[in-house]
Scaffold this motif. Structure first.
Motif, PDB file in Angstrom:
ATOM      1  N   PHE A  31     121.618  -5.907  53.335  1.00 32.21           N
ATOM      2  CA  PHE A  31     120.923  -7.047  53.942  1.00 32.21           C
ATOM      3  C   PHE A  31     121.575  -8.322  53.386  1.00 32.21           C
ATOM      4  N   ASP A  81     112.093   1.026  63.295  1.00 29.80           N
ATOM      5  CA  ASP A  81     111.067  -0.024  63.177  1.00 29.80           C
ATOM      6  C   ASP A  81     110.845  -0.784  64.479  1.00 29.80           C
ATOM      7  N   ARG A 128     112.536   1.950  44.518  1.00 30.63           N
ATOM      8  CA  ARG A 128     111.974   1.048  45.529  1.00 30.63           C
ATOM      9  C   ARG A 128     111.444   1.831  46.725  1.00 30.63           C
ATOM     10  N   HIS A 171     118.598  -6.919  59.785  1.00 26.48           N
ATOM     11  CA  HIS A 171     117.252  -7.391  59.422  1.00 26.48           C
ATOM     12  C   HIS A 171     117.351  -8.446  58.349  1.00 26.48           C
ATOM     13  N   HIS A 230     121.352   4.919  55.196  1.00 23.78           N
ATOM     14  CA  HIS A 230     120.011   4.550  55.690  1.00 23.78           C
ATOM     15  C   HIS A 230     119.566   5.615  56.697  1.00 23.78           C
ATOM     16  N   ASP A 251     121.759  -1.572  59.251  1.00 29.31           N
ATOM     17  CA  ASP A 251     120.935  -1.494  58.046  1.00 29.31           C
ATOM     18  C   ASP A 251     121.736  -0.756  56.976  1.00 29.31           C
ATOM     19  N   PRO A 259     107.563   2.297  58.293  1.00 24.27           N
ATOM     20  CA  PRO A 259     107.447   1.192  59.260  1.00 24.27           C
ATOM     21  C   PRO A 259     106.305   1.469  60.242  1.00 24.27           C
ATOM     22  N   VAL A 260     105.630   0.410  60.653  1.00 24.68           N
ATOM     23  CA  VAL A 260     104.486   0.551  61.555  1.00 24.68           C
ATOM     24  C   VAL A 260     104.865   1.339  62.808  1.00 24.68           C
ATOM     25  N   LEU A 300     107.571   2.009  49.286  1.00 21.20           N
ATOM     26  CA  LEU A 300     107.535   1.460  50.656  1.00 21.20           C
ATOM     27  C   LEU A 300     106.665   2.310  51.578  1.00 21.20           C
ATOM     28  N   TYR A 325     114.108 -10.138  56.033  1.00 18.62           N
ATOM     29  CA  TYR A 325     112.660 -10.278  55.891  1.00 18.62           C
ATOM     30  C   TYR A 325     112.298 -11.538  55.095  1.00 18.62           C
ATOM     31  N   ALA A 331     119.278  -1.423  52.598  1.00 20.20           N
ATOM     32  CA  ALA A 331     118.288  -0.730  53.422  1.00 20.20           C
ATOM     33  C   ALA A 331     117.721   0.480  52.669  1.00 20.20           C
ATOM     34  N   ARG A 332     116.542   0.853  53.051  1.00 21.51           N
ATOM     35  CA  ARG A 332     115.893   2.019  52.449  1.00 21.51           C
ATOM     36  C   ARG A 332     116.628   3.305  52.837  1.00 21.51           C
TER      37      ARG A 332
HETATM   38  N1  GSH Z   1     107.170  -3.435  57.210  1.00 23.64           N
HETATM   39  C1  GSH Z   1     108.274  -3.147  58.076  1.00 23.64           C
HETATM   40  C2  GSH Z   1     109.226  -2.239  57.309  1.00 23.64           C
HETATM   41  C3  GSH Z   1     110.508  -2.118  57.993  1.00 23.64           C
HETATM   42  C4  GSH Z   1     111.506  -1.229  57.251  1.00 23.64           C
HETATM   43  O1  GSH Z   1     111.156  -0.228  56.599  1.00 23.64           O
HETATM   44  N2  GSH Z   1     112.767  -1.611  57.390  1.00 23.64           N
HETATM   45  C5  GSH Z   1     113.844  -0.803  56.932  1.00 23.64           C
HETATM   46  C6  GSH Z   1     115.001  -0.935  57.910  1.00 23.64           C
HETATM   47  S1  GSH Z   1     114.633  -0.077  59.415  1.00 23.64           S
HETATM   48  C7  GSH Z   1     114.315  -1.145  55.528  1.00 23.64           C
HETATM   49  O2  GSH Z   1     115.377  -0.747  55.131  1.00 23.64           O
HETATM   50  N3  GSH Z   1     113.523  -1.857  54.736  1.00 23.64           N
HETATM   51  C8  GSH Z   1     113.946  -2.143  53.384  1.00 23.64           C
HETATM   52  C9  GSH Z   1     112.908  -2.779  52.571  1.00 23.64           C
HETATM   53  O3  GSH Z   1     111.835  -3.116  53.112  1.00 23.64           O
HETATM   54  O4  GSH Z   1     113.177  -2.944  51.388  1.00 23.64           O
HETATM   55  C10 GSH Z   1     107.756  -2.471  59.336  1.00 23.64           C
HETATM   56  O5  GSH Z   1     106.638  -1.925  59.322  1.00 23.64           O
HETATM   57  O6  GSH Z   1     108.476  -2.477  60.343  1.00 23.64           O
END
Ligand code: GSH
Ligand code: FE2
Length: 288
Positions: free
Chosen positions: A165, A74, A245, A204, A145, A162, A252-253, A249, A206, A172-173
């Motif tokens: 959190f 990300d 979940r 991270h 992750h 990650d 990431p951008v 998602l 959020y 983490a995803r």
């Molecule tokens: N919207 C964020 C998403 C970032 C993202 O996917 N983060 C990862 C870690 S690298 C995560 O585990 N996110 C978990 C979640 O959003 O539930 C971006 O575009 O950067």
């Protein structure tokens, strides 16, 4: 064994970087520094990394290590920039090789792209120890992750990257290449074996539900209240929840620029014939 820890927030990606210092010797490590990248222009700047470098210099610290918890998907790493500014060795988990192999295929990288991790100064394995001044850092491999994900246990503090959190942020995803919810569950269980008072620093936050962002919690608080994995949560419960979940998602951008840059040790791809470097974006076709 209580390191001094100073967090730095990268607002646009919700990332926490840290300076971890030994109060005795004034040696330090920097964890997960971020380069400011603008995908609209392809340009990068170093304001966030400069803030860390200024803090290190002003505090009279000497940088021994720049530690990555994983190849981030990300944001782009500022590790080489900070190494040039402050010195220190850049380390990542030995699982980076698997990440390099996976993305060499996905991105059809140049045949000469090394997938043996040589872009980093040190590849770390589970259980390895190294010194930050008079402090001992121990590596806890925490894949799930990504396949290279590590946690760093330094004295009474653990940098979990990650994996987990903040308790209300869950985990983490696990849907990136090499990710696996069952593997993450096992990694989290290992983290939960640490003493309850261990300070936990996340990569991270959020700010779920609009709460103020935070970076620090404890193992006891995680075990009592992590919304995805707490004492009593079964692997089947977690993996079902995580997969549900993950299916919602978006990527990431910065996933493609970030991964390309980070698996090269935080450097751009080799320049093309015109002397310029380009980042690839796979075109996966039009939805009909
Ligand atoms: N919207 C964020 C998403 C970032 C993202 O996917 N983060 C990862 C870690 S690298 C995560 O585990 N996110 C978990 C979640 O959003 O539930 C971006 O575009 O950067
Ligand atoms: Fe990540």
């Amino acid at each position: 064994m209580r390191p001094d820890i100073r967090p730095f927030r990268h607002e646009s990606t919700g990332t926490w970087s840290y300076v971890v210092a030994d109060p005795e010797t004034r040696k330090c490590a920097i964890v997960d520094p971020v380069l400011d990248f603008d995908p609209k222009s392809g340009s990068a700047s170093t304001a966030s990394a400069e803030a860390i470098a200024t803090f290190v210099r002003d505090s009279g610290l000497s940088c021994q290590w720049i530690l990555e918890t994983h190849a981030h998907a990300d944001h782009l790493s500022a590790a080489p920039w900070l190494q040039a500014a402050l010195g220190g060795k850049i380390a990542i988990g030995e699982g980076i090789r698997a990440v390099q192999r996976a993305f060499r295929e996905i991105l059809n990288l140049e045949p000469a792209f090394p997938v043996d991790g040589r872009q980093f100064d040190r590849l770390l394995a589970d259980g390895e120890e190294f010194a930050i001044g008079s402090l001992t850092a121990r590596v806890i491999a925490t894949p799930g992750h990504t396949s290279d994900s590590l946690s760093y246990l330094v004295g009474d503090a653990v940098f979990v990257g990650d994996s987990i959190f903040m308790p209300d942020g869950g985990t983490a995803r696990c849907d990136f290449p090499g990710g696996d919810a069952g593997v993450l569950y096992a990694s989290i269980r290992r983290l939960y074996e640490l003493p309850g008072e261990t300070r936990v620093f996340v990569c991270h936050d959020y700010g779920p539900g609009g709460r103020e962002v935070r970076c620090e919690t404890t193992i006891a608080d995680q075990r009592a209240g992590n919304i995805h994995v707490r004492d009593g949560t079964s692997e089947a419960e977690f993996t079902a929840l995580r997969r549900r979940r993950d299916a919602t998602l978006e990527m990431p951008v910065l996933i493609y620029p970030a991964v390309q840059f980070n698996i090269r040790g935080g450097r751009p791809p080799p320049a093309e014939a015109n002397g310029r470097s380009y980042l690839k974006l796979p075109f996966t076709g039009a939805d009909s």
